[in-house]
Enzyme design. Structure first.
Site, PDB file in Angstrom:
ATOM      1  N   ASP A  40      70.379 -29.467  48.950  1.00  0.00           N
ATOM      2  CA  ASP A  40      71.583 -28.956  49.629  1.00  0.00           C
ATOM      3  C   ASP A  40      72.534 -28.290  48.638  1.00  0.00           C
ATOM      4  O   ASP A  40      73.717 -28.104  48.940  1.00  0.00           O
ATOM      5  CB  ASP A  40      72.321 -30.099  50.321  1.00  0.00           C
ATOM      6  CG  ASP A  40      71.600 -30.579  51.577  1.00  0.00           C
ATOM      7  OD1 ASP A  40      70.588 -29.957  51.956  1.00  0.00           O
ATOM      8  OD2 ASP A  40      72.050 -31.578  52.180  1.00  0.00           O
TER       9      ASP A  40
ATOM     10  N   ASP B  46      72.341 -45.824  54.208  1.00  0.00           N
ATOM     11  CA  ASP B  46      71.240 -46.712  53.861  1.00  0.00           C
ATOM     12  C   ASP B  46      71.443 -48.116  54.420  1.00  0.00           C
ATOM     13  O   ASP B  46      70.535 -48.705  55.001  1.00  0.00           O
ATOM     14  CB  ASP B  46      71.035 -46.747  52.345  1.00  0.00           C
ATOM     15  CG  ASP B  46      72.349 -46.841  51.585  1.00  0.00           C
ATOM     16  OD1 ASP B  46      73.393 -47.185  52.194  1.00  0.00           O
ATOM     17  OD2 ASP B  46      72.363 -46.559  50.373  1.00  0.00           O
TER      18      ASP B  46
END
Length: 566
Positions: free
Chosen positions: A150, A298
């Site tokens: 990105d 996460d």
């Protein structure tokens, strides 16, 4: 008797008499000093703890009550979180036999694996990451490596060129670039899964260097069909780079040894750490996929997956090296992101946990895990109330302080030192005692993070959204190596100045304690002074230290003016 013998005896006598006198004088001086010290110590103990002249003269009033109620409430809450650290140590040793070692089963035929490498503006470490992943020991026909980029800077060209070189050499690697950064890291991982061909997905952040045998050490644990995720332990490439990196390494070791170790062995929920772990792809899908409404995607996915019944495994003996931040500003950014993300996750996940049918001790551990960062705002309150509370408690009497304040203090603060000592003893049984040298600074650093993390926690509680601020890495591993930290260093904010100001406030509390001969509180107060001044000064001057140490012209790589910080 000869004249010479008489002279010799006289000389001996003249030498001996002054010596006896000197010894006698020294003995008298030592005796006087001992008596003086004993008198001074006895006077101090008698005047502070034995003098009952003003006993029972203190009377409660509304101001003292209004101040001490929040003071003790905060101390009690912090003591509960401190006692929880002892509980994690207890769980770690009680369930030692449950530690995951060798996989109980092995695949007869190895499954296909996708390795995802999410990166954003990491031009200094991307080549090392790709090289280590292309060297992983695994059949090439069963392996796929995705570089999920990105980036908005030169990293795009660097990563694309490296991928093309390895692809031309026959490596199963692809380059995927997004331009919108939607969902940040979670969005990049989810985007990669749309084309991923692996039944299992391993994830490595940009600064990690997985060993050649990492995949083979992990994959066979998934031969148990109920296992949905396997996490391995982080180690530290640049542990010895500086004093700060040494302390950071100890902090992370405590998390990976006693938090992950204790929770996984006890069979309660624990989390994937965002990297150096492997997922069963179907587990991600059943849990709802990667979601980006928290900064700790996460942990969010981990709890959703475990609520679906998937079992997680933690391999403490399988290591994966990585870098820790070399600058205070980067370290504070990392810690603030984790603090905010966990509170966001607690707001999202805890209601589902309490509504589920998992055992009560699992729910309780989830509460402690996801809400632990609430201690940072509580520390700000405690910092504000500490000096006036110290004055009031002093005049109420030493016995009350010893009976109430001291146990609360031991429960909330001493547990930190014992927690990290145990973790170092587990990892380094021959040299763990060196950790004693770092303990005061470790505790001070935790205190110094209070301002930054309090802001992050309050933003999470108030629902204030922010972007995913990644922790920049610069590929420095050894003491004295040059870094290009100015490339990604952040601008100065007001936080370091607030930290310095709070440090000055605690310096005044030390002056007050000394002037009132309340010496027992001084070491505790020093932790606050060192913590706030250390984090504040390093945030302001880290760039200057780097320039002085390496002789580099940092302005050439960054137009941002000094000083710089959070």
């Amino acid at each position: 008797m000869t004249f010479d013998s008489l002279c010799g005896g006289r000389n001996l006598l003249t030498r001996t008499v002054p010596l006896i006198a000197t010894i006698d004088l020294s003995h008298n001086l030592i005796t006087l000093l001992a008596q003086a010290n004993q008198h001074s110590l006895s006077r101090y103990l008698r005047s502070h703890y034995g003098d009952r002249t003003f006993e029972h003269l203190y009377r409660w009033n509304w101001f003292d009550t209004a101040l001490l109620i929040p003071y003790f409430l905060v101390m009690i809450i912090l003591a509960f979180y401190g006692m929880h650290r002892y509980q994690l140590v207890y769980l770690y040793f009680k369930h030692r036999k449950n530690a995951a070692k060798e996989p109980p089963k092995h695949f007869e035929q190895l499954p296909r694996v996708t390795v995802q490498l999410p990166i954003f503006n990491e031009q200094f470490v991307i080549d090392r990451l790709i090289e280590s992943c292309c060297n992983l020991e695994y059949p090439r026909e069963l392996l796929e490596i995705q570089v999920l980029d990105d980036s908005t800077d030169e990293t795009k060209e660097v990563a694309r060129n490296i991928v093309e070189q390895y692809r031309a050499a026959g490596q199963p690697i692809v380059y995927i670039h997004r331009t919108d950064r939607y969902g940040f890291k979670a969005g990049a991982l989810d985007h990669g899964l749309k084309t991923a061909t692996g039944e299992f997905v391993a994830i490595f952040d940009a600064d990690f260097v997985p060993p050649r045998d990492w995949l083979m050490q992990v994959i066979h644990h998934f031969a148990e069909p109920e296992v949905g995720m396997v996490q391995t332990r982080w180690t530290h490439l640049n542990r010895d780079y500086s004093f700060l990196t040494q302390v950071e390494a100890i902090l992370l070791d405590g998390h990976f040894v006693l938090e992950h170790g204790g929770r996984s062995r006890a069979g309660v929920f624990f989390n994937f750490n965002g990297t150096a772990g492997m997922w069963r792809q179907i587990t991600i899908g059943e849990a709802g996929g990667w979601q980006h409404d928290t900064l700790t995607e996460d942990t969010d996915l981990s709890y959703r997956a475990q609520l679906k019944g998937w079992r997680f495994k933690y391999l403490q003996d399988v290591e994966c090296p990585a870098e820790v931040p070399i600058e205070m500003t980067a370290f504070k950014t990392q810690q603030a992101r984790w603090a905010k993300g966990l509170i966001q996750t607690s707001k999202k996940i805890l209601p589902k946990v309490f509504e589920s049918d998992v055992p009560f001790h699992t729910k309780l551990e989830a509460w402690y895990h996801l809400t632990a960062n609430i201690s940072y705002p509580l520390m700000v309150i405690l910092s504000t109330l500490l000096m006036p509370a110290m004055v009031i408690r002093f005049y109420q009497g030493w016995f009350q302080m010893l009976l109430i304040d001291f146990p609360l203090f031991m429960a909330s603060t001493f547990s930190i030192s014992s927690f990290y000592l145990v973790s170092q003893k587990e990892l380094y049984p021959r040299k763990w005692y060196r950790t004693f040298l770092y303990l005061p600074f470790l505790m001070s650093l935790g205190i110094g993070l209070t301002v930054t993390n309090t802001r992050a926690v309050l933003e999470a509680l108030l629902g204030i959204k922010s972007s995913f601020k990644r922790t920049p890495k610069y590929r420095v591993e050894k003491r004295g190596e040059k870094s290009k930290a100015a490339k990604y260093r952040k601008r100065l904010g007001i936080v370091p100045w607030i930290e310095l100001l709070i440090g000055c406030y605690f310096a005044l509390t030390i002056w007050y304690a000394i002037s009132n001969e309340n010496y027992f509180t001084v070491p505790f107060l020093l932790l606050f002074v060192v913590g706030y001044w250390y984090t504040g000064l390093l945030s302001l001057l880290q760039g200057r230290f780097e320039r002085w140490r390496t002789g580099a012209n940092l302005e050439e790589s960054s137009p941002k003016p000094f000083p710089v910080g959070v």
